[in-house]
Design a protein around this motif. Structure first.
Motif, PDB file in Angstrom:
ATOM      1  N   HIS A 148       0.838  -1.207   0.000  1.00  0.00           N
ATOM      2  CA  HIS A 148       0.000   0.000   0.000  1.00  0.00           C
ATOM      3  C   HIS A 148       0.878   1.264   0.000  1.00  0.00           C
ATOM      4  O   HIS A 148       0.633   2.199  -0.770  1.00  0.00           O
ATOM      5  CB  HIS A 148      -0.940  -0.003   1.209  1.00  0.00           C
ATOM      6  N   THR A 181       1.341   4.140  -2.940  1.00  0.00           N
ATOM      7  CA  THR A 181       1.175   5.573  -2.665  1.00  0.00           C
ATOM      8  C   THR A 181       2.406   6.337  -3.134  1.00  0.00           C
ATOM      9  O   THR A 181       2.286   7.347  -3.838  1.00  0.00           O
ATOM     10  CB  THR A 181       0.934   5.809  -1.161  1.00  0.00           C
ATOM     11  N   THR A 215       4.648   5.518  -5.286  1.00  0.00           N
ATOM     12  CA  THR A 215       4.824   5.414  -6.731  1.00  0.00           C
ATOM     13  C   THR A 215       3.844   6.300  -7.496  1.00  0.00           C
ATOM     14  O   THR A 215       4.212   6.915  -8.497  1.00  0.00           O
ATOM     15  CB  THR A 215       4.650   3.941  -7.179  1.00  0.00           C
ATOM     16  N   ASN A 216       2.634   6.406  -7.003  1.00  0.00           N
ATOM     17  CA  ASN A 216       1.568   7.057  -7.771  1.00  0.00           C
ATOM     18  C   ASN A 216       1.169   8.459  -7.321  1.00  0.00           C
ATOM     19  O   ASN A 216       0.506   9.161  -8.077  1.00  0.00           O
ATOM     20  CB  ASN A 216       0.318   6.164  -7.761  1.00  0.00           C
ATOM     21  N   GLU A 217       1.539   8.862  -6.120  1.00  0.00           N
ATOM     22  CA  GLU A 217       1.104  10.165  -5.610  1.00  0.00           C
ATOM     23  C   GLU A 217       2.278  11.127  -5.451  1.00  0.00           C
ATOM     24  O   GLU A 217       3.117  10.942  -4.571  1.00  0.00           O
ATOM     25  CB  GLU A 217       0.411  10.011  -4.247  1.00  0.00           C
ATOM     26  N   LYS A 218       2.289  12.137  -6.279  1.00  0.00           N
ATOM     27  CA  LYS A 218       3.306  13.176  -6.155  1.00  0.00           C
ATOM     28  C   LYS A 218       3.167  13.837  -4.790  1.00  0.00           C
ATOM     29  O   LYS A 218       2.062  14.054  -4.305  1.00  0.00           O
ATOM     30  CB  LYS A 218       3.120  14.212  -7.272  1.00  0.00           C
ATOM     31  N   SER A 268       3.946  12.614  -1.853  1.00  0.00           N
ATOM     32  CA  SER A 268       3.444  11.704  -0.815  1.00  0.00           C
ATOM     33  C   SER A 268       4.522  11.190   0.143  1.00  0.00           C
ATOM     34  O   SER A 268       4.218  10.382   1.023  1.00  0.00           O
ATOM     35  CB  SER A 268       2.758  10.511  -1.474  1.00  0.00           C
ATOM     36  N   LYS A 283       3.790  11.535   3.946  1.00  0.00           N
ATOM     37  CA  LYS A 283       2.668  10.648   4.280  1.00  0.00           C
ATOM     38  C   LYS A 283       3.175   9.207   4.406  1.00  0.00           C
ATOM     39  O   LYS A 283       2.832   8.500   5.359  1.00  0.00           O
ATOM     40  CB  LYS A 283       1.603  10.765   3.186  1.00  0.00           C
ATOM     41  N   CYS A 284       3.992   8.786   3.472  1.00  0.00           N
ATOM     42  CA  CYS A 284       4.529   7.422   3.480  1.00  0.00           C
ATOM     43  C   CYS A 284       5.472   7.205   4.667  1.00  0.00           C
ATOM     44  O   CYS A 284       5.426   6.157   5.320  1.00  0.00           O
ATOM     45  CB  CYS A 284       5.254   7.121   2.173  1.00  0.00           C
ATOM     46  N   ARG A 318      10.473   8.566  -4.548  1.00  0.00           N
ATOM     47  CA  ARG A 318       9.489   9.649  -4.546  1.00  0.00           C
ATOM     48  C   ARG A 318      10.150  10.956  -4.116  1.00  0.00           C
ATOM     49  O   ARG A 318       9.940  12.002  -4.715  1.00  0.00           O
ATOM     50  CB  ARG A 318       8.298   9.293  -3.623  1.00  0.00           C
ATOM     51  N   ASP A 348      10.481  14.134  -6.630  1.00  0.00           N
ATOM     52  CA  ASP A 348       9.829  15.394  -6.254  1.00  0.00           C
ATOM     53  C   ASP A 348      10.815  16.455  -5.784  1.00  0.00           C
ATOM     54  O   ASP A 348      10.426  17.606  -5.606  1.00  0.00           O
ATOM     55  CB  ASP A 348       8.815  15.155  -5.127  1.00  0.00           C
ATOM     56  N   ASN A 390       7.269  20.859   0.557  1.00  0.00           N
ATOM     57  CA  ASN A 390       7.902  20.641  -0.752  1.00  0.00           C
ATOM     58  C   ASN A 390       8.635  21.853  -1.266  1.00  0.00           C
ATOM     59  O   ASN A 390       8.800  22.021  -2.458  1.00  0.00           O
ATOM     60  CB  ASN A 390       6.839  20.200  -1.788  1.00  0.00           C
TER      61      ASN A 390
END
Length: 168
Positions: free
Chosen positions: A21, A25, A27-30, A32, A35-36, A57, A61, A165
């Protein structure tokens, strides 16, 4: 439905599921990474590919706050499959003085000379004063190693949520 994690097979399956999971996250959520990282610290056990996905990630980013927090996590766990030096360098070279000072105080053995050079070259009088005051009480720049060996009651300095960020 709750999963029985007392059985080693179930526990391993739960770790893999949670890790997958987090990997999805990352891999797919810029944006993130934080959060991870939070999910990893809550779970306490995840697979190695989870850390690699979070690191990727962060690098994709150019997430300075994520780099800071993952570098701290890497310093607490010696066998993480990430390049902590690369993350620390990112914070020093692309972060602001707040992040540099946090590294100075919180890494067990921070790269004092690099951090000092960046802060001095910024001509930020307040940051320079804070750095000099810290180095006066800790001339070797022992970071968190110094705090634990001297029983100081200082805690890890988190970065503010608004810094998530920002690259400068």
């Amino acid at each position: 439905m709750t999963t029985n994690t007392t059985n080693p097979t179930n526990k391993l399956a739960a770790i893999k599921t949670a890790s997958n999971h987090i990997i999805a996250t990352a891999t797919n959520e810029k944006g993130s990474a934080l959060k991870c990282i939070h999910q990893v610290t809550v779970l306490k056990q995840v697979t190695e590919p989870t850390f690699i996905a979070i690191e990727q990630r962060i690098l994709t980013d150019q997430d300075i706050a994520g780099a800071y927090h993952l570098a701290l996590l890497a310093q607490q766990t010696s066998d993480l499959p990430i390049d902590a030096k690369q993350l620390i360098d990112m914070v020093i070279n692309k972060g602001d003085n707040t992040k540099r000072l946090a590294l100075l105080k919180n890494l067990p053995m921070p790269p004092v000379d690099l951090i000092k050079q960046k802060i001095l070259s910024s001509n930020d009088d307040k940051a320079i004063q804070l750095m000099e005051a810290y180095l006066q009480t800790n001339p070797d720049g022992g970071g968190s190693v110094h705090m634990t060996s001297t029983q100081q009651k200082e805690h890890i300095v988190p970065l503010s949520p608004s810094d998530n960020n920002q690259n400068a």
